[in-house]
Design a protein around this motif. Structure first.
Motif, PDB file in Angstrom:
ATOM      1  N   MET A   1       0.829  -1.205   0.000  1.00 32.51           N
ATOM      2  CA  MET A   1       0.000   0.000   0.000  1.00 32.51           C
ATOM      3  C   MET A   1       0.864   1.255   0.000  1.00 32.51           C
ATOM      4  SD  MET A   1      -3.198   1.008  -0.040  1.00 32.51           S
ATOM      5  CE  MET A   1      -4.148  -0.399   0.551  1.00 32.51           C
ATOM      6  N   ALA A   2       1.915   1.254   0.813  1.00 32.60           N
ATOM      7  CA  ALA A   2       2.782   2.435   0.903  1.00 32.60           C
ATOM      8  C   ALA A   2       3.464   2.732  -0.424  1.00 32.60           C
ATOM      9  CB  ALA A   2       3.819   2.242   2.003  1.00 32.60           C
ATOM     10  N   LYS A   3       3.969   1.695  -1.085  1.00 30.86           N
ATOM     11  CA  LYS A   3       4.679   1.899  -2.345  1.00 30.86           C
ATOM     12  C   LYS A   3       3.710   2.285  -3.465  1.00 30.86           C
ATOM     13  CE  LYS A   3       8.412  -0.018  -3.442  1.00 30.86           C
ATOM     14  NZ  LYS A   3       9.514  -0.913  -3.885  1.00 30.86           N
TER      15      LYS A   3
ATOM     16  N   LEU B   1       1.591   6.549  -7.083  1.00 31.45           N
ATOM     17  CA  LEU B   1       0.400   7.058  -7.764  1.00 31.45           C
ATOM     18  C   LEU B   1      -0.179   8.327  -7.160  1.00 31.45           C
ATOM     19  CD1 LEU B   1      -1.466   3.672  -8.406  1.00 31.45           C
ATOM     20  CD2 LEU B   1       0.147   4.874  -9.888  1.00 31.45           C
ATOM     21  N   ALA B   2       0.351   8.765  -6.034  1.00 33.05           N
ATOM     22  CA  ALA B   2      -0.213   9.938  -5.359  1.00 33.05           C
ATOM     23  C   ALA B   2      -0.199  11.175  -6.246  1.00 33.05           C
ATOM     24  CB  ALA B   2       0.543  10.216  -4.061  1.00 33.05           C
ATOM     25  N   GLY B   3       0.872  11.313  -7.039  1.00 32.64           N
ATOM     26  CA  GLY B   3       0.963  12.479  -7.913  1.00 32.64           C
ATOM     27  C   GLY B   3      -0.228  12.592  -8.843  1.00 32.64           C
ATOM     28  N   GLY B   4      -0.663  11.471  -9.395  1.00 36.62           N
ATOM     29  CA  GLY B   4      -1.824  11.476 -10.270  1.00 36.62           C
ATOM     30  C   GLY B   4      -3.115  11.700  -9.526  1.00 36.62           C
TER      31      GLY B   4
ATOM     32  N   ILE C   1      -5.739   6.259 -17.975  1.00 35.14           N
ATOM     33  CA  ILE C   1      -5.687   4.817 -18.246  1.00 35.14           C
ATOM     34  C   ILE C   1      -4.481   4.192 -17.557  1.00 35.14           C
ATOM     35  CG2 ILE C   1      -5.333   3.088 -20.051  1.00 35.14           C
ATOM     36  CD1 ILE C   1      -8.182   4.177 -19.906  1.00 35.14           C
ATOM     37  N   ASP C   2      -3.343   4.899 -17.536  1.00 28.91           N
ATOM     38  CA  ASP C   2      -2.164   4.415 -16.814  1.00 28.91           C
ATOM     39  C   ASP C   2      -2.467   4.275 -15.322  1.00 28.91           C
ATOM     40  OD1 ASP C   2      -0.556   4.160 -19.008  1.00 28.91           O
ATOM     41  OD2 ASP C   2       0.479   6.081 -18.744  1.00 28.91           O
ATOM     42  N   LEU C   3      -3.209   5.230 -14.770  1.00 24.20           N
ATOM     43  CA  LEU C   3      -3.566   5.195 -13.346  1.00 24.20           C
ATOM     44  C   LEU C   3      -4.388   3.957 -13.031  1.00 24.20           C
ATOM     45  CD1 LEU C   3      -3.496   6.665 -10.605  1.00 24.20           C
ATOM     46  CD2 LEU C   3      -5.553   7.899 -11.312  1.00 24.20           C
TER      47      LEU C   3
ATOM     48  N   ALA D   1      -8.994   2.481  -2.023  1.00 26.08           N
ATOM     49  CA  ALA D   1      -8.165   2.629  -0.826  1.00 26.08           C
ATOM     50  C   ALA D   1      -7.174   3.775  -0.986  1.00 26.08           C
ATOM     51  CB  ALA D   1      -7.420   1.333  -0.533  1.00 26.08           C
ATOM     52  N   LEU D   2      -6.610   3.916  -2.191  1.00 26.75           N
ATOM     53  CA  LEU D   2      -5.658   4.990  -2.457  1.00 26.75           C
ATOM     54  C   LEU D   2      -6.362   6.347  -2.447  1.00 26.75           C
ATOM     55  CD1 LEU D   2      -3.601   3.344  -5.341  1.00 26.75           C
ATOM     56  CD2 LEU D   2      -2.973   3.507  -2.932  1.00 26.75           C
ATOM     57  N   ILE D   3      -7.586   6.400  -2.977  1.00 24.27           N
ATOM     58  CA  ILE D   3      -8.357   7.642  -2.972  1.00 24.27           C
ATOM     59  C   ILE D   3      -8.661   8.072  -1.542  1.00 24.27           C
ATOM     60  CG2 ILE D   3     -10.608   8.653  -3.559  1.00 24.27           C
ATOM     61  CD1 ILE D   3     -10.534   6.969  -6.129  1.00 24.27           C
TER      62      ILE D   3
END
Length: 398
Positions: free
Chosen positions: A297-299, A304-307, A320-322, A337-339
């Motif tokens: 999750m951390a990695k 992906l946080a930048g996107g 689409i890459d995201l 979860a990332l959101i």
């Protein structure tokens, strides 16, 4: 023989909190008598026994003498002659050094309900103080982490760490004793603390008493930046309020390596094109033997946080890459979860646009591209078809 309910169970009952674990101390007994009563001894050299049916822990009254470095450097002495007061004296905090006598080994009914409190734990409960019992506190380096964890657990009730206890914690940190702690024990205390109501206070306290420098030196360096410390602390508190999972909260903490305070937002500014912080995250994971779920999750969030912080400005190709990189086309909960993590930093992610990207990705299959393609060309064609599909969808909402 006398049997007492001790420690956290007594504390939590006095606080009106649910009791999850009962621990007992037995005064005036021997290991032989406990085994004869059907109890199972835990470990060859430690006088703790499991009840034959309830499996709750019953420990013989004992004293400890410092014999070496670290939290294992003690000689434990259990004897029928050791008093309850002597046993309680070796405990960490006064609020954990109280007892209530119960009927016996097979009946945990309190005899009178009177709280035996030789070190003024009830007064510290009333005054909301986390205070060490005695100078012996400084002999066990693990207690630095435990006190910080209790602070993260009880701070929302108004508790603070007593100044004299903070001083002892700092003395332990400067002594080098923390270097004797195993990776497993550091992770055990840290993960439990990170799941509390105020997880940021655990890490803040370790940083304050200079323990973080020994335990996780790269994180200590990151938190030297006041803006980073403030941003991550607030995000950790938000993650507790939203009841995020341990892997999600760990991803928030690991964001310490990739962020700096931005004047226009509460979230960190993240440079997606340059990710040297991934090496630092890997170093922390190796140092603490962090479980795979937290590592993943951390990695993933670091990558992906930048996107996620600028979904509205992403191109169809980037969206689409995201989806691809988060695995959202297979497991939508991964991206969700990332959101949620981004949300604790104050980012309002455009979920509609994310969902459009996921739907466009899933709408295209191998049947929609040139069947004569081979190798990498297949992947490139699928990606382009998905991008084209999404561009058409986005054009409808432009």
């Amino acid at each position: 023989m006398k049997v007492y309910l001790v420690g956290g169970a007594v504390r939590d009952k006095l606080l009106g909190r649910a009791v999850t674990d009962n621990d007992f101390v037995v005064v005036g007994s021997t290991a032989e008598q406990m085994i004869a009563a059907g109890f199972e001894q835990v470990g060859a050299d430690f006088p703790v026994f499991l009840h034959p049916t309830s499996k709750q822990e019953y420990a013989l009254a004992r004293t400890e003498r410092k014999s070496g470095q670290g939290y294992k450097g003690f000689i434990v002495h259990a004897s029928p002659n050791i008093t309850l007061q002597e046993d309680l004296l070796r405990r960490d905090l006064t609020i954990n050094a109280m007892a209530v006598q119960v009927t016996g080994l097979n009946d945990a009914t309190p005899l009178s309900g009177e709280v035996i409190d030789p070190y003024n734990g009830q007064a510290d409960l009333a005054n909301k103080q986390l205070r060490h019992v005695s100078a012996a506190f400084s002999e066990d380096p693990l207690r630095v982490l435990r006190v910080a964890r209790f602070y993260s657990r009880f701070a929302h009730l108004g508790f603070n760490i007593a100044n004299e206890t903070l001083e002892l914690m700092q003395q332990i940190a400067s002594s080098g004793e923390l270097n004797q702690l195993t990776q497993e024990r550091i992770w055990q205390e840290s993960s439990r603390a990170t799941l509390q109501n105020s997880p940021q206070l655990y890490w803040q306290t370790l940083h304050q008493v200079k323990a973080l420098k020994s335990l996780v030196p790269m994180l200590d360096v990151a938190w030297q930046n006041v803006d980073t410390k403030r941003t991550i602390s607030q995000a950790l508190l938000n993650s507790a309020k939203l009841q995020l999972t341990m892997p999600q909260r760990w991803a928030v903490l690991m964001s310490s390596f990739q962020c700096h305070d931005d004047s226009n937002t509460t979230h960190a500014t993240i440079h997606a094109s340059n990710q040297p912080w991934l090496t630092e995250i890997d170093e922390v994971h190796k140092l603490l033997k962090v479980p795979k779920a937290e590592q993943k999750m951390a990695k993933m969030y670091a990558q992906l946080a930048g996107g996620l912080t600028c979904v509205d400005s992403l191109s169809a190709n980037q969206l689409i890459d995201l989806v691809q990189n988060s695995g959202a086309h297979k497991t939508p909960m991964n991206l969700e979860a990332l959101i949620q993590i981004a949300t604790v930093f104050g980012v309002n992610v455009n979920r509609q646009k994310i969902n459009q990207a996921i739907d466009s990705f899933k709408a295209v299959s191998i049947k929609d591209i040139d069947t004569s393609l081979q190798g990498k060309a297949i992947g490139h064609a699928l990606t382009q078809a998905r991008v084209n599909k999404l561009q058409g969808v986005l054009a409808q909402y432009a």
